[in-house]
Scaffold this motif. Structure first.
Motif, PDB file in Angstrom:
ATOM      1  N   UNK A  16       0.828  -1.207   0.000  1.00  0.00           N
ATOM      2  CA  UNK A  16       0.000   0.000   0.000  1.00  0.00           C
ATOM      3  C   UNK A  16       0.862   1.256   0.000  1.00  0.00           C
ATOM      4  N   UNK A  17       1.955   1.217   0.758  1.00  0.00           N
ATOM      5  CA  UNK A  17       2.851   2.372   0.847  1.00  0.00           C
ATOM      6  C   UNK A  17       3.473   2.687  -0.509  1.00  0.00           C
ATOM      7  N   UNK A  18       4.062   1.685  -1.177  1.00  0.00           N
ATOM      8  CA  UNK A  18       4.732   1.956  -2.449  1.00  0.00           C
ATOM      9  C   UNK A  18       3.724   2.371  -3.515  1.00  0.00           C
ATOM     10  N   UNK A  19       2.543   1.743  -3.506  1.00  0.00           N
ATOM     11  CA  UNK A  19       1.513   2.085  -4.492  1.00  0.00           C
ATOM     12  C   UNK A  19       1.070   3.534  -4.341  1.00  0.00           C
ATOM     13  N   UNK A  20       0.879   3.969  -3.103  1.00  0.00           N
ATOM     14  CA  UNK A  20       0.405   5.331  -2.862  1.00  0.00           C
ATOM     15  C   UNK A  20       1.464   6.361  -3.212  1.00  0.00           C
ATOM     16  N   UNK A  21       2.721   6.075  -2.850  1.00  0.00           N
ATOM     17  CA  UNK A  21       3.814   6.997  -3.191  1.00  0.00           C
ATOM     18  C   UNK A  21       3.900   7.204  -4.704  1.00  0.00           C
ATOM     19  N   UNK A  22       3.785   6.122  -5.475  1.00  0.00           N
ATOM     20  CA  UNK A  22       3.928   6.247  -6.925  1.00  0.00           C
ATOM     21  C   UNK A  22       2.700   6.888  -7.567  1.00  0.00           C
ATOM     22  N   UNK A  23       1.523   6.556  -7.051  1.00  0.00           N
ATOM     23  CA  UNK A  23       0.301   7.154  -7.600  1.00  0.00           C
ATOM     24  C   UNK A  23       0.236   8.652  -7.310  1.00  0.00           C
ATOM     25  N   UNK A  24       0.996   9.092  -6.307  1.00  0.00           N
ATOM     26  CA  UNK A  24       0.992  10.507  -5.925  1.00  0.00           C
ATOM     27  C   UNK A  24       1.813  11.365  -6.890  1.00  0.00           C
ATOM     28  N   UNK A  27       3.634  10.599 -12.988  1.00  0.00           N
ATOM     29  CA  UNK A  27       4.339   9.722 -13.927  1.00  0.00           C
ATOM     30  C   UNK A  27       3.768   8.316 -14.017  1.00  0.00           C
ATOM     31  N   UNK A  28       2.985   7.909 -13.015  1.00  0.00           N
ATOM     32  CA  UNK A  28       2.605   6.501 -12.934  1.00  0.00           C
ATOM     33  C   UNK A  28       1.107   6.318 -12.715  1.00  0.00           C
ATOM     34  N   UNK A  29       0.548   5.320 -13.374  1.00  0.00           N
ATOM     35  CA  UNK A  29      -0.755   4.789 -12.984  1.00  0.00           C
ATOM     36  C   UNK A  29      -0.482   3.478 -12.253  1.00  0.00           C
ATOM     37  N   UNK A  30      -1.245   3.205 -11.218  1.00  0.00           N
ATOM     38  CA  UNK A  30      -0.898   2.082 -10.334  1.00  0.00           C
ATOM     39  C   UNK A  30      -2.082   1.139 -10.149  1.00  0.00           C
ATOM     40  N   UNK A  31      -1.817  -0.151 -10.377  1.00  0.00           N
ATOM     41  CA  UNK A  31      -2.770  -1.216 -10.064  1.00  0.00           C
ATOM     42  C   UNK A  31      -2.177  -2.057  -8.950  1.00  0.00           C
TER      43      UNK A  31
END
Length: 494
Positions: A16-24, A27-31
């Protein structure tokens, strides 16, 4: 420009942490793919007729780590859950009518130590001063390093810091420099049990855990630890993370050194530009990838020192319990033989130490009115055969002691009971050897000596969570997600 599609495997704290950091970022869409039907990994919850059970983590330490996490997104923990400080923090049971209630107030804590060993309160000041320094450098600097090169640790000031932090001395020797009474020594060594080894084999660096315990306190999120996960899921979805449940990954397809897609158990194929595994590292490394793309051999994994597994019991009790605290550590048997059964000669222990949590004492919302929610845990060696008969044998052993020491009949008041052990950890999380906590934080499994956060043969495959840096536990897993996210952002700029 189109965003790169990141797929994260596993919705535990690190995932959850890495997904949220990248979605923020832009540059990235996150699944995010979750094998089970609810988020949280080991921090899932389940409910039964008004009883609400946290399935895994039950200690809320290092509140500043949670504050730092949410602050990165302009939020606070209080936006998602209400924190209560426990007082007493926990109880340590050394035997029948021999119980220490650990006070939240530092002055009272020092007085308690002085009553056990003359001068121990003043020694605690010295011990904590050093532990505070380790905490500040360790938690706010060292653990945030990706540990991909020795050069990260090459600055003279950092080398001085590392020497000052006693990384080459054992926690056992360090504690005995300050205290001599067995009760105090056992109390000070207890926090490193979260790190998966005995105090003889854990670096004294980890007295920082004592600072977290004594100075920063033991807390409880109202309605249970899963409220943290609920908050993190809410934040992740707010940032645009798409979460798929009951989405178990069966294969990662690699072409020309790049992970191109994931195949789900359902047959669905999901394309990805970047994959981050927050699932069990060994499972991903050895079972989701073709052998030529594994980071490590099976021999390497077999030689790792694993943190313990656990036998857990979730119990619903149809009356209120007495003489117990929210957290209760049963040290009424010697640690040595139990530790030997976990770390040296793996077997089921003859006289296990155990932990009992009664969160309904603090929070009546987790049990029906007039009843209690009781959680029991026995730490065990990983990879043991766990049968229903063995579980019942050990249930009887610890219930005999729990009833005797707390002075009450409990078994006849159980209205709900569920056990959980090695085979369940393997089935639910693909946990290597059925471990509960990850990789032990021994000196030779620290920083660059841990499994690396990036695959050496697959350019766009990363790892996060308790089997890589910085290590096991809820705060380190939160930090791990941030560490990996920064590496992904650095290496995949649009």
């Amino acid at each position: 420009m189109p965003k790169k599609h990141v797929v994260v495997i596993g919705s535990g704290f690190a995932g959850l942490s890495v997904a949220t950091h990248l979605a923020n970022t832009k540059s990235f869409s996150v699944t995010l793919l979750e094998k089970n039907d609810s988020p949280g990994g080991r921090a899932r919850k389940f409910e039964h007729q008004g009883f609400v059970f946290d399935m895994g983590p039950s200690w809320y330490w290092m509140p500043d780590v949670f504050e730092d996490y949410f602050a990165q997104f302009g939020k606070k923990p209080s936006d998602y859950y209400e924190l209560l400080r426990l007082d007493p923090s926990y109880a340590v049971i050394y035997g029948d009518k021999d119980v220490l209630d650990i006070p939240a107030d530092l002055g009272e804590f020092k007085q308690m130590l002085d009553n056990i060993e003359s001068g121990a309160g003043a020694q605690l000041d010295k011990f904590l001063a050093q532990a505070k320094y380790k905490y500040q450098v360790g938690i706010h600097d060292l653990v945030k390093k990706p540990s991909r090169s020795l050069m990260e640790f090459a600055s003279p000031s950092l080398l001085v810091d590392m020497i000052r932090m006693d990384i080459f001395q054992s926690m056992s020797k360090h504690v005995r420099k300050y205290f001599s009474h067995d009760k105090i020594i056992r109390l000070m060594e207890f926090p490193v049990l979260f790190l998966g080894e005995t105090a003889e084999n854990i670096p004294a660096l980890y007295s920082l855990m004592n600072y977290a315990d004594i100075a920063l306190g033991t807390w409880y999120p109202k309605k249970g630890m899963h409220e943290i996960i609920k908050g993190m899921v809410s934040l992740a979805e707010e940032k645009g993370v798409h979460i798929q449940y009951s989405a178990e990954v069966e294969k990662i397809n690699v072409e020309n050194g790049l992970a191109k897609s994931l195949v789900l158990k359902s047959g669905e194929i999901i394309k990805a530009d970047i994959i981050i595994a927050g699932a069990d590292y060994h499972h991903v490394d050895r079972h989701l990838l073709d052998p030529e793309y594994s980071n490590y051999s099976e021999k390497y994994w077999d030689e790792r020192v694993m943190a313990p597994s656990s036998l857990l019991f979730y119990l619903g009790i149809n009356k209120r319990l007495k003489n117990l605290r929210h957290h209760n550590l049963f040290f009424d048997e010697p640690l040595g033989p139990h530790a030997d059964a976990i770390y040296t000669n793996p077997r089921w222990p003859e006289k296990p130490l155990f932990y009992a949590s009664v969160p309904s004492i603090t929070d009546p919302t987790v049990a029906p009115e007039g009843m209690e929610n009781l959680f029991l845990l026995i730490p065990l060696a990983p990879d043991l055969e766990d049968s229903e008969e063995m579980r019942e044998k050990y249930f009887g052993i610890i219930m005999d002691r729990l009833e005797k020491i707390s002075g009450q009949e409990i078994r006849s008041h159980i209205v709900y009971k569920r056990s959980y052990a090695h085979s369940d950890f393997k089935a639910d999380y693909h946990a290597f050897k059925g471990n509960a906590y990850g990789l032990a934080n021994t000196l030779f499994q620290t920083a660059i000596l841990k499994p690396g956060l990036k695959n050496k043969k697959v350019k766009n495959l990363y790892y996060t969570g308790q089997l890589t840096v910085p290590g096991p536990g809820v705060p380190p897993s939160l930090i791990s997600g941030g560490v990996v996210a920064r590496e992904v952002m650095k290496e995949n700029k649009l």
